[in-house]
Design a protein around this motif. Structure first.
Motif, PDB file in Angstrom:
ATOM      1  N   SER A 187      71.625  83.076 126.945  1.00 12.53           N
ATOM      2  CA  SER A 187      71.572  83.752 128.240  1.00 12.53           C
ATOM      3  C   SER A 187      71.680  82.700 129.332  1.00 12.53           C
ATOM      4  O   SER A 187      71.430  81.518 129.107  1.00 12.53           O
ATOM      5  CB  SER A 187      70.271  84.551 128.381  1.00 12.53           C
ATOM      6  N   ILE A 188      72.063  83.154 130.497  1.00  6.91           N
ATOM      7  CA  ILE A 188      72.239  82.245 131.631  1.00  6.91           C
ATOM      8  C   ILE A 188      71.364  82.741 132.765  1.00  6.91           C
ATOM      9  O   ILE A 188      71.363  83.929 133.084  1.00  6.91           O
ATOM     10  CB  ILE A 188      73.716  82.218 132.086  1.00  6.91           C
ATOM     11  N   ARG A 189      70.635  81.801 133.368  1.00  6.78           N
ATOM     12  CA  ARG A 189      69.791  82.142 134.502  1.00  6.78           C
ATOM     13  C   ARG A 189      69.630  80.896 135.361  1.00  6.78           C
ATOM     14  O   ARG A 189      69.433  79.796 134.837  1.00  6.78           O
ATOM     15  CB  ARG A 189      68.437  82.622 134.009  1.00  6.78           C
ATOM     16  N   LEU A 190      69.698  81.065 136.661  1.00  9.32           N
ATOM     17  CA  LEU A 190      69.486  79.935 137.560  1.00  9.32           C
ATOM     18  C   LEU A 190      68.038  79.459 137.465  1.00  9.32           C
ATOM     19  O   LEU A 190      67.118  80.257 137.350  1.00  9.32           O
ATOM     20  CB  LEU A 190      69.804  80.335 138.999  1.00  9.32           C
ATOM     21  N   ILE A 191      67.870  78.151 137.530  1.00  8.83           N
ATOM     22  CA  ILE A 191      66.541  77.549 137.478  1.00  8.83           C
ATOM     23  C   ILE A 191      66.287  76.875 138.826  1.00  8.83           C
ATOM     24  O   ILE A 191      67.115  76.083 139.289  1.00  8.83           O
ATOM     25  CB  ILE A 191      66.459  76.494 136.355  1.00  8.83           C
ATOM     26  N   PRO A 192      65.148  77.148 139.461  1.00 13.65           N
ATOM     27  CA  PRO A 192      64.841  76.477 140.719  1.00 13.65           C
ATOM     28  C   PRO A 192      64.814  74.956 140.515  1.00 13.65           C
ATOM     29  O   PRO A 192      64.387  74.461 139.463  1.00 13.65           O
ATOM     30  CB  PRO A 192      63.454  76.999 141.096  1.00 13.65           C
ATOM     31  N   SER A 193      65.265  74.199 141.514  1.00 17.17           N
ATOM     32  CA  SER A 193      65.350  72.743 141.371  1.00 17.17           C
ATOM     33  C   SER A 193      63.992  72.127 141.049  1.00 17.17           C
ATOM     34  O   SER A 193      63.914  71.171 140.280  1.00 17.17           O
ATOM     35  CB  SER A 193      65.949  72.109 142.627  1.00 17.17           C
ATOM     36  N   GLU A 194      62.902  72.687 141.605  1.00 13.38           N
ATOM     37  CA  GLU A 194      61.574  72.139 141.325  1.00 13.38           C
ATOM     38  C   GLU A 194      61.245  72.250 139.834  1.00 13.38           C
ATOM     39  O   GLU A 194      60.704  71.322 139.230  1.00 13.38           O
ATOM     40  CB  GLU A 194      60.483  72.866 142.134  1.00 13.38           C
ATOM     41  N   SER A 195      61.579  73.387 139.226  1.00 17.12           N
ATOM     42  CA  SER A 195      61.322  73.579 137.796  1.00 17.12           C
ATOM     43  C   SER A 195      62.185  72.643 136.966  1.00 17.12           C
ATOM     44  O   SER A 195      61.723  72.055 135.985  1.00 17.12           O
ATOM     45  CB  SER A 195      61.598  75.030 137.385  1.00 17.12           C
ATOM     46  N   ASN A 196      63.445  72.508 137.353  1.00 21.61           N
ATOM     47  CA  ASN A 196      64.355  71.634 136.622  1.00 21.61           C
ATOM     48  C   ASN A 196      63.888  70.176 136.704  1.00 21.61           C
ATOM     49  O   ASN A 196      63.890  69.452 135.705  1.00 21.61           O
ATOM     50  CB  ASN A 196      65.772  71.788 137.168  1.00 21.61           C
ATOM     51  N   GLN A 197      63.458  69.747 137.888  1.00 19.88           N
ATOM     52  CA  GLN A 197      62.960  68.375 138.055  1.00 19.88           C
ATOM     53  C   GLN A 197      61.677  68.157 137.254  1.00 19.88           C
ATOM     54  O   GLN A 197      61.492  67.112 136.626  1.00 19.88           O
ATOM     55  CB  GLN A 197      62.728  68.072 139.533  1.00 19.88           C
ATOM     56  N   ALA A 198      60.786  69.153 137.252  1.00 21.04           N
ATOM     57  CA  ALA A 198      59.541  69.030 136.495  1.00 21.04           C
ATOM     58  C   ALA A 198      59.840  68.897 135.006  1.00 21.04           C
ATOM     59  O   ALA A 198      59.230  68.082 134.305  1.00 21.04           O
ATOM     60  CB  ALA A 198      58.638  70.242 136.756  1.00 21.04           C
ATOM     61  N   ALA A 199      60.798  69.689 134.503  1.00 20.13           N
ATOM     62  CA  ALA A 199      61.170  69.597 133.086  1.00 20.13           C
ATOM     63  C   ALA A 199      61.784  68.236 132.781  1.00 20.13           C
ATOM     64  O   ALA A 199      61.500  67.628 131.748  1.00 20.13           O
ATOM     65  CB  ALA A 199      62.140  70.719 132.722  1.00 20.13           C
ATOM     66  N   GLY A 200      62.620  67.735 133.678  1.00 19.30           N
ATOM     67  CA  GLY A 200      63.219  66.408 133.494  1.00 19.30           C
ATOM     68  C   GLY A 200      62.162  65.316 133.480  1.00 19.30           C
ATOM     69  O   GLY A 200      62.224  64.384 132.662  1.00 19.30           O
ATOM     70  N   ASN A 201      61.189  65.406 134.384  1.00 15.61           N
ATOM     71  CA  ASN A 201      60.092  64.429 134.411  1.00 15.61           C
ATOM     72  C   ASN A 201      59.284  64.480 133.120  1.00 15.61           C
ATOM     73  O   ASN A 201      58.938  63.447 132.550  1.00 15.61           O
ATOM     74  CB  ASN A 201      59.172  64.678 135.616  1.00 15.61           C
ATOM     75  N   TRP A 202      58.973  65.684 132.644  1.00 14.76           N
ATOM     76  CA  TRP A 202      58.231  65.838 131.395  1.00 14.76           C
ATOM     77  C   TRP A 202      59.016  65.234 130.235  1.00 14.76           C
ATOM     78  O   TRP A 202      58.452  64.514 129.406  1.00 14.76           O
ATOM     79  CB  TRP A 202      57.950  67.318 131.148  1.00 14.76           C
ATOM     80  N   LEU A 203      60.325  65.514 130.175  1.00  8.11           N
ATOM     81  CA  LEU A 203      61.155  64.994 129.098  1.00  8.11           C
ATOM     82  C   LEU A 203      61.190  63.461 129.142  1.00  8.11           C
ATOM     83  O   LEU A 203      61.066  62.798 128.112  1.00  8.11           O
ATOM     84  CB  LEU A 203      62.572  65.561 129.202  1.00  8.11           C
ATOM     85  N   GLY A 204      61.325  62.892 130.332  1.00 12.05           N
ATOM     86  CA  GLY A 204      61.329  61.436 130.476  1.00 12.05           C
ATOM     87  C   GLY A 204      60.020  60.818 130.003  1.00 12.05           C
ATOM     88  O   GLY A 204      60.010  59.781 129.334  1.00 12.05           O
ATOM     89  N   LYS A 205      58.898  61.459 130.315  1.00 10.80           N
ATOM     90  CA  LYS A 205      57.596  60.958 129.872  1.00 10.80           C
ATOM     91  C   LYS A 205      57.465  61.051 128.359  1.00 10.80           C
ATOM     92  O   LYS A 205      56.900  60.166 127.716  1.00 10.80           O
ATOM     93  CB  LYS A 205      56.468  61.726 130.562  1.00 10.80           C
ATOM     94  N   TRP A 206      58.004  62.125 127.771  1.00 11.89           N
ATOM     95  CA  TRP A 206      57.962  62.258 126.318  1.00 11.89           C
ATOM     96  C   TRP A 206      58.773  61.151 125.664  1.00 11.89           C
ATOM     97  O   TRP A 206      58.328  60.524 124.711  1.00 11.89           O
ATOM     98  CB  TRP A 206      58.483  63.639 125.891  1.00 11.89           C
ATOM     99  N   TYR A 207      59.985  60.876 126.196  1.00 10.87           N
ATOM    100  CA  TYR A 207      60.804  59.780 125.661  1.00 10.87           C
ATOM    101  C   TYR A 207      60.017  58.463 125.713  1.00 10.87           C
ATOM    102  O   TYR A 207      60.004  57.694 124.755  1.00 10.87           O
ATOM    103  CB  TYR A 207      62.093  59.615 126.454  1.00 10.87           C
ATOM    104  N   ALA A 208      59.363  58.205 126.836  1.00 12.31           N
ATOM    105  CA  ALA A 208      58.612  56.956 126.983  1.00 12.31           C
ATOM    106  C   ALA A 208      57.417  56.927 126.025  1.00 12.31           C
ATOM    107  O   ALA A 208      57.164  55.913 125.369  1.00 12.31           O
ATOM    108  CB  ALA A 208      58.141  56.796 128.427  1.00 12.31           C
ATOM    109  N   TYR A 209      56.691  58.038 125.926  1.00  9.50           N
ATOM    110  CA  TYR A 209      55.504  58.092 125.075  1.00  9.50           C
ATOM    111  C   TYR A 209      55.865  57.830 123.613  1.00  9.50           C
ATOM    112  O   TYR A 209      55.175  57.101 122.909  1.00  9.50           O
ATOM    113  CB  TYR A 209      54.817  59.454 125.217  1.00  9.50           C
TER     114      TYR A 209
END
Length: 148
Positions: free
Chosen positions: A8-30
């Motif tokens: 499915s396709i749905r627009l994601i607010p930029s704040e949510s997308n940035q938060a997910a990117g930050n979480w993913l980056g922290k997981w990579y580092a951890y």
């Protein structure tokens, strides 16, 4: 949803997308995952356990029962919950699930389920749909799916 029902396709607010990117980056580092490191992620798809057809009202001569018996078993090891989905008939129907006790009083296992309900897993045989409401007297099919 595309015609194939693959995604499915749905627009994601930029704040949510940035938060997910930050979480993913922290997981990579951890977990010390570096660029171009290979890793495997196993995704477990929901598995249908059973489906059952129910009448829109209790069966003739019954106080509550509106379906035949079914069982919940063969639960995959990854599953933590059951999802109840109405696929045809009145999708706003509500119902209970009861355990058929021979020569005894039937026990209510799940109460006030509806399309999309999520419940704990309770393995059992001799279950049936009971007390249907919001059906307009029309029958419906319920699919029970094991979800992570």
């Amino acid at each position: 949803m595309n015609g194939q029902k693959w995604f499915s396709i749905r627009l994601i607010p930029s704040e949510s997308n940035q938060a997910a990117g930050n979480w993913l980056g922290k997981w990579y580092a951890y977990d010390r995952i570096l660029d171009n490191d290979r890793f495997h992620v196993q995704v477990e798809a929901p598995t249908e356990i059973t489906s059952i057809r129910s009448e829109g009202t209790p069966q003739e001569g019954q106080d509550y029962r509106s379906s035949g018996n079914f069982k919940i078993d063969n639960i995959p090891p990854y599953a933590t919950k059951l999802k109840w989905t109405i696929t045809d008939g009145p999708t706003d129907a509500h119902f209970d699930v009861m355990h058929d006790v021979s020569f005894g009083i039937d026990e209510t296992i799940f109460s006030d389920l509806h399309n999309g309900s999520i419940t704990d897993i309770k393995k059992s045989e001799d279950l049936y749909i009971a007390k249907p409401s919001n059906t307009g007297g029309k029958s419906f099919t319920v699919h029970v799916t094991a979800v992570p």
